[in-house]
Design a protein around this motif. Structure first.
Motif, PDB file in Angstrom:
ATOM      1  N   PRO A 204     -43.709  -3.407  13.508  1.00  0.00           N
ATOM      2  CA  PRO A 204     -44.235  -4.410  12.584  1.00  0.00           C
ATOM      3  C   PRO A 204     -45.377  -5.191  13.228  1.00  0.00           C
ATOM      4  CG  PRO A 204     -41.837  -4.448  12.605  1.00  0.00           C
ATOM      5  CD  PRO A 204     -42.259  -3.545  13.725  1.00  0.00           C
ATOM      6  N   ASN A 205     -46.316  -5.578  12.419  1.00  0.00           N
ATOM      7  CA  ASN A 205     -47.511  -6.275  12.895  1.00  0.00           C
ATOM      8  C   ASN A 205     -47.426  -7.740  12.491  1.00  0.00           C
ATOM      9  OD1 ASN A 205     -50.122  -7.278  13.355  1.00  0.00           O
ATOM     10  ND2 ASN A 205     -51.038  -5.274  12.967  1.00  0.00           N
ATOM     11  N   PHE A 206     -47.363  -8.636  13.474  1.00  0.00           N
ATOM     12  CA  PHE A 206     -47.217 -10.048  13.151  1.00  0.00           C
ATOM     13  C   PHE A 206     -48.446 -10.591  12.428  1.00  0.00           C
ATOM     14  CE2 PHE A 206     -46.595 -14.557  13.623  1.00  0.00           C
ATOM     15  CZ  PHE A 206     -45.226 -14.691  13.522  1.00  0.00           C
ATOM     16  N   LYS A 207     -49.601  -9.987  12.666  1.00  0.00           N
ATOM     17  CA  LYS A 207     -50.808 -10.454  11.989  1.00  0.00           C
ATOM     18  C   LYS A 207     -50.844 -10.023  10.524  1.00  0.00           C
ATOM     19  CE  LYS A 207     -53.726 -10.614  16.117  1.00  0.00           C
ATOM     20  NZ  LYS A 207     -54.948 -10.110  16.787  1.00  0.00           N
ATOM     21  N   LYS A 208     -49.944  -9.156  10.138  1.00  0.00           N
ATOM     22  CA  LYS A 208     -49.875  -8.703   8.742  1.00  0.00           C
ATOM     23  C   LYS A 208     -48.629  -9.268   8.070  1.00  0.00           C
ATOM     24  CE  LYS A 208     -52.508  -4.442   9.505  1.00  0.00           C
ATOM     25  NZ  LYS A 208     -52.472  -2.947   9.449  1.00  0.00           N
ATOM     26  N   GLU A 209     -47.508  -8.535   8.151  1.00  0.00           N
ATOM     27  CA  GLU A 209     -46.288  -8.999   7.488  1.00  0.00           C
ATOM     28  C   GLU A 209     -45.725 -10.278   8.116  1.00  0.00           C
ATOM     29  OE1 GLU A 209     -45.356  -5.197   9.839  1.00  0.00           O
ATOM     30  OE2 GLU A 209     -46.902  -5.973   8.518  1.00  0.00           O
ATOM     31  N   GLY A 210     -45.950 -10.453   9.415  1.00  0.00           N
ATOM     32  CA  GLY A 210     -45.496 -11.687  10.062  1.00  0.00           C
ATOM     33  C   GLY A 210     -46.209 -12.902   9.504  1.00  0.00           C
ATOM     34  N   LEU A 211     -47.531 -12.810   9.399  1.00  0.00           N
ATOM     35  CA  LEU A 211     -48.319 -13.921   8.855  1.00  0.00           C
ATOM     36  C   LEU A 211     -47.968 -14.179   7.395  1.00  0.00           C
ATOM     37  CD1 LEU A 211     -50.531 -16.006   9.293  1.00  0.00           C
ATOM     38  CD2 LEU A 211     -52.219 -14.254   8.685  1.00  0.00           C
ATOM     39  N   ALA A 212     -47.739 -13.111   6.634  1.00  0.00           N
ATOM     40  CA  ALA A 212     -47.362 -13.279   5.224  1.00  0.00           C
ATOM     41  C   ALA A 212     -46.040 -14.031   5.108  1.00  0.00           C
ATOM     42  CB  ALA A 212     -47.262 -11.918   4.546  1.00  0.00           C
ATOM     43  N   LEU A 213     -45.095 -13.726   5.981  1.00  0.00           N
ATOM     44  CA  LEU A 213     -43.812 -14.428   5.963  1.00  0.00           C
ATOM     45  C   LEU A 213     -43.976 -15.890   6.370  1.00  0.00           C
ATOM     46  CD1 LEU A 213     -41.571 -11.603   7.415  1.00  0.00           C
ATOM     47  CD2 LEU A 213     -41.189 -12.754   5.228  1.00  0.00           C
ATOM     48  N   VAL A 214     -44.873 -16.160   7.289  1.00  0.00           N
ATOM     49  CA  VAL A 214     -45.153 -17.547   7.682  1.00  0.00           C
ATOM     50  C   VAL A 214     -45.708 -18.331   6.495  1.00  0.00           C
ATOM     51  CG1 VAL A 214     -46.616 -19.013   9.136  1.00  0.00           C
ATOM     52  CG2 VAL A 214     -45.437 -17.060  10.136  1.00  0.00           C
ATOM     53  N   VAL A 215     -46.597 -17.699   5.721  1.00  0.00           N
ATOM     54  CA  VAL A 215     -47.138 -18.348   4.523  1.00  0.00           C
ATOM     55  C   VAL A 215     -46.015 -18.605   3.524  1.00  0.00           C
ATOM     56  CG1 VAL A 215     -48.702 -18.097   2.565  1.00  0.00           C
ATOM     57  CG2 VAL A 215     -49.437 -17.375   4.844  1.00  0.00           C
ATOM     58  N   THR A 219     -45.063 -22.041   1.667  1.00  0.00           N
ATOM     59  CA  THR A 219     -45.040 -22.235   0.211  1.00  0.00           C
ATOM     60  C   THR A 219     -43.637 -22.554  -0.297  1.00  0.00           C
ATOM     61  OG1 THR A 219     -44.816 -19.840  -0.136  1.00  0.00           O
ATOM     62  CG2 THR A 219     -47.040 -20.760  -0.182  1.00  0.00           C
ATOM     63  N   SER A 220     -42.610 -21.920   0.299  1.00  0.00           N
ATOM     64  CA  SER A 220     -41.238 -22.175  -0.163  1.00  0.00           C
ATOM     65  C   SER A 220     -40.834 -23.613   0.109  1.00  0.00           C
ATOM     66  CB  SER A 220     -40.257 -21.213   0.505  1.00  0.00           C
ATOM     67  OG  SER A 220     -40.234 -21.383   1.912  1.00  0.00           O
ATOM     68  N   THR A 221     -41.203 -24.124   1.278  1.00  0.00           N
ATOM     69  CA  THR A 221     -40.909 -25.520   1.597  1.00  0.00           C
ATOM     70  C   THR A 221     -41.727 -26.448   0.717  1.00  0.00           C
ATOM     71  OG1 THR A 221     -40.454 -24.900   3.901  1.00  0.00           O
ATOM     72  CG2 THR A 221     -40.794 -27.238   3.439  1.00  0.00           C
ATOM     73  N   GLY A 222     -42.983 -26.072   0.451  1.00  0.00           N
ATOM     74  CA  GLY A 222     -43.826 -26.877  -0.421  1.00  0.00           C
ATOM     75  C   GLY A 222     -43.269 -26.971  -1.825  1.00  0.00           C
ATOM     76  N   LEU A 372     -48.912 -22.628  -5.876  1.00  0.00           N
ATOM     77  CA  LEU A 372     -48.160 -22.325  -4.666  1.00  0.00           C
ATOM     78  C   LEU A 372     -47.213 -21.147  -4.881  1.00  0.00           C
ATOM     79  CD1 LEU A 372     -47.010 -25.761  -3.119  1.00  0.00           C
ATOM     80  CD2 LEU A 372     -48.674 -24.148  -2.180  1.00  0.00           C
ATOM     81  N   SER A 373     -46.564 -21.112  -6.036  1.00  0.00           N
ATOM     82  CA  SER A 373     -45.638 -20.011  -6.320  1.00  0.00           C
ATOM     83  C   SER A 373     -46.368 -18.679  -6.411  1.00  0.00           C
ATOM     84  CB  SER A 373     -44.848 -20.289  -7.602  1.00  0.00           C
ATOM     85  OG  SER A 373     -45.682 -20.259  -8.738  1.00  0.00           O
ATOM     86  N   VAL A 374     -47.600 -18.694  -6.939  1.00  0.00           N
ATOM     87  CA  VAL A 374     -48.394 -17.461  -7.018  1.00  0.00           C
ATOM     88  C   VAL A 374     -48.750 -16.976  -5.614  1.00  0.00           C
ATOM     89  CG1 VAL A 374     -50.593 -16.476  -7.764  1.00  0.00           C
ATOM     90  CG2 VAL A 374     -49.302 -17.960  -9.312  1.00  0.00           C
ATOM     91  N   ILE A 375     -49.149 -17.891  -4.746  1.00  0.00           N
ATOM     92  CA  ILE A 375     -49.457 -17.515  -3.359  1.00  0.00           C
ATOM     93  C   ILE A 375     -48.224 -16.909  -2.696  1.00  0.00           C
ATOM     94  CG2 ILE A 375     -50.087 -18.397  -1.078  1.00  0.00           C
ATOM     95  CD1 ILE A 375     -51.763 -20.515  -2.458  1.00  0.00           C
ATOM     96  N   GLY A 376     -47.067 -17.552  -2.898  1.00  0.00           N
ATOM     97  CA  GLY A 376     -45.833 -17.024  -2.337  1.00  0.00           C
ATOM     98  C   GLY A 376     -45.509 -15.639  -2.866  1.00  0.00           C
ATOM     99  N   LEU A 377     -45.761 -15.423  -4.161  1.00  0.00           N
ATOM    100  CA  LEU A 377     -45.485 -14.119  -4.772  1.00  0.00           C
ATOM    101  C   LEU A 377     -46.388 -13.041  -4.190  1.00  0.00           C
ATOM    102  CD1 LEU A 377     -44.163 -12.271  -6.857  1.00  0.00           C
ATOM    103  CD2 LEU A 377     -45.825 -13.100  -8.535  1.00  0.00           C
ATOM    104  N   VAL A 378     -47.681 -13.330  -4.054  1.00  0.00           N
ATOM    105  CA  VAL A 378     -48.617 -12.345  -3.496  1.00  0.00           C
ATOM    106  C   VAL A 378     -48.193 -11.950  -2.078  1.00  0.00           C
ATOM    107  CG1 VAL A 378     -50.991 -12.002  -2.715  1.00  0.00           C
ATOM    108  CG2 VAL A 378     -50.561 -13.089  -4.921  1.00  0.00           C
ATOM    109  N   CYS A 379     -47.842 -12.938  -1.272  1.00  0.00           N
ATOM    110  CA  CYS A 379     -47.398 -12.651   0.104  1.00  0.00           C
ATOM    111  C   CYS A 379     -46.089 -11.861   0.099  1.00  0.00           C
ATOM    112  CB  CYS A 379     -47.220 -13.954   0.879  1.00  0.00           C
ATOM    113  SG  CYS A 379     -48.760 -14.810   1.253  1.00  0.00           S
ATOM    114  N   ALA A 380     -45.189 -12.196  -0.819  1.00  0.00           N
ATOM    115  CA  ALA A 380     -43.904 -11.492  -0.903  1.00  0.00           C
ATOM    116  C   ALA A 380     -44.101 -10.034  -1.296  1.00  0.00           C
ATOM    117  CB  ALA A 380     -42.987 -12.199  -1.890  1.00  0.00           C
TER     118      ALA A 380
END
Length: 411
Positions: A204-215, A219-222, A372-380
């Motif tokens: 797994p690549n932290f700069k890809k799926e890792g960063l998406a999970l960080v986002v 967003t989930s906390t927001g 925010l929910s749309v951003i979370g969905l795209v990352c998910a």
């Protein structure tokens, strides 16, 4: 073997549910004690978030280096000191320092407990992580009852702090005596013993799926923070509800949260993967927020509030479970980075939405929430795609290898 350890960690989170609302629930007493106002108390609450934000990354590294147990023990000890110290704090400055300590202790607890629970329940990591939210919800519900009882008896308000502080301290002593999984042994057992490879098709690549999970952590906390703060204001300003009626929106929201975490605890064991829920829930959140904005009926908003609570509960915990599965060699560090994003959201979102509220139209805040929910969905969706490519692709290869071995034996 580790059931007592897990229950003790869950107890810490039940008490953390009380900590999260204990200052705002005792605002009148605390403002008088420190000669401040509600804004002053809100700054102390922000200090907890600052303490978490500053130490999450360090706590994660320490968790990977020294193990989960020291971090969990320190978390319980620090939160016990905070609870015991607040009613006795003679000045605002000391209270602020105690709040910073609480934030540091919270980050230590998260960095130790989340990976620890995943290592105790490796086959149901998602359910184990979501149960953290369930225990916090129980604590959040118990504290108002405790405060009401203490007030009805004319007792010192500080007992609402001292009782959970005592339980935290006793729980800390118990944590010292119970065993934790050896995180290094767990890492070794997670390696594919047949060929020494990892359990993924590629790393797994932290700069890809890792960063998406960080986002997603941000967003989930927001989403969680914005809804809790502004649902009552929306009810009053847009729907013309009374203060009492608007507060009930938070009750529906809380019920939705509780139903969600209990449902996930069951469904994640047999039917769903955490990564699947990460995609489904933002869709529900977006749909619910759109209903709140477009169908201005108190009944519809009440139902939508339930579904906002339902769909925002557990997302942060599931993102941690997923990042721990993907980056299993550094569970503590990965948890710390993702939790830092969540801590940042808990500090930034109240400031951003507070500024937006100055426009006099709370609708803009919920439009922002939908964004925010749309951003979370795209990352998910990206994480879901990458997860299937890494995990399912690896399983298909392993399955084919198994078939080849069977054919070789038959020949």
């Amino acid at each position: 073997m580790y059931i007592k350890t897990a229950l003790s960690m869950y107890t810490s989170y039940l008490l953390l549910g009380m900590v999260n609302i204990i200052l705002i629930s005792n605002m009148t007493s605390l403002t008088g004690q420190w000669s401040t106002d509600s804004a002053g108390i809100s700054y102390i609450i922000s200090a907890i978030g600052i303490g978490k934000l500053l130490t999450y990354a360090l706590s994660g590294r320490l968790s990977d280096k020294f193990g989960r147990k020291p971090l969990v023990i320190f978390g319980a000890f620090g939160l016990a000191i905070f609870l015991a110290g607040i009613p006795l704090a003679p000045s605002y400055q000391i209270a602020f320092a105690l709040a910073l300590l609480a934030g540091c202790a919270n980050s230590a607890l998260d960095a130790g407990a989340y990976p620890g629970l995943v290592e105790i329940f490796p086959k149901s990591a998602g359910s184990a992580s979501v149960m953290v939210k369930a225990f916090m919800a129980v604590g959040t519900g118990l504290l108002p009852l405790m405060i009401s009882f203490i007030a009805s008896k004319g007792m010192f308000y500080g007992y609402a702090f001292f009782i959970p502080a005592a339980v935290y301290f006793l729980n800390m002593l118990f944590l010292i005596t119970v065993p934790f999984p050896n995180h290094r042994t767990v890492q070794a057992s997670e390696m594919d013993q047949s060929n020494g490879s990892t359990k993924f098709l590629s790393e797994p690549n932290f700069k890809k799926e890792g960063l998406a999970l960080v986002v997603i952590g941000f967003t989930s906390t927001g989403l969680f923070t914005v809804a809790q703060i502004w649902l009552p204001s929306f009810g009053q300003q847009v729907l013309g509800m009374t203060e009492v009626q608007s507060i009930k929106l938070l009750s529906y929201y809380s019920v939705g949260m509780f139903v969600s975490v209990l449902s996930l605890a069951i469904l994640l064991k047999k039917f769903l993967r955490p990564v699947t829920v990460l995609v489904i829930y933002p869709i529900i959140t977006f749909t619910s927020i759109v209903a709140i904005l477009t169908i201005r009926s108190p009944e519809i908003v009440s139902v939508a509030s339930f579904f906002v609570g339902f769909s925002t509960a557990g997302i942060f915990q599931l993102s941690i479970a997923t990042i721990n599965e993907l980056f299993w060699k550094k569970k503590g560090t990965a948890t710390g980075i993702l939790a830092t994003a969540g801590g940042l959201a808990s500090v930034v979102m109240p400031l951003v939405t507070g500024f937006m509220s100055k426009s006099g139209n709370v609708k803009f805040i919920f439009i922002f929430d939908a964004f925010l929910s749309v951003i979370g969905l795209v990352c998910a969706l990206f994480v879901f795609y990458r997860y299937r490519k890494l995990v399912e692709g690896h399983r298909e290869i392993e399955f084919n290898k198994g078939d080849e071995k069977v054919i070789d034996k038959m020949s």
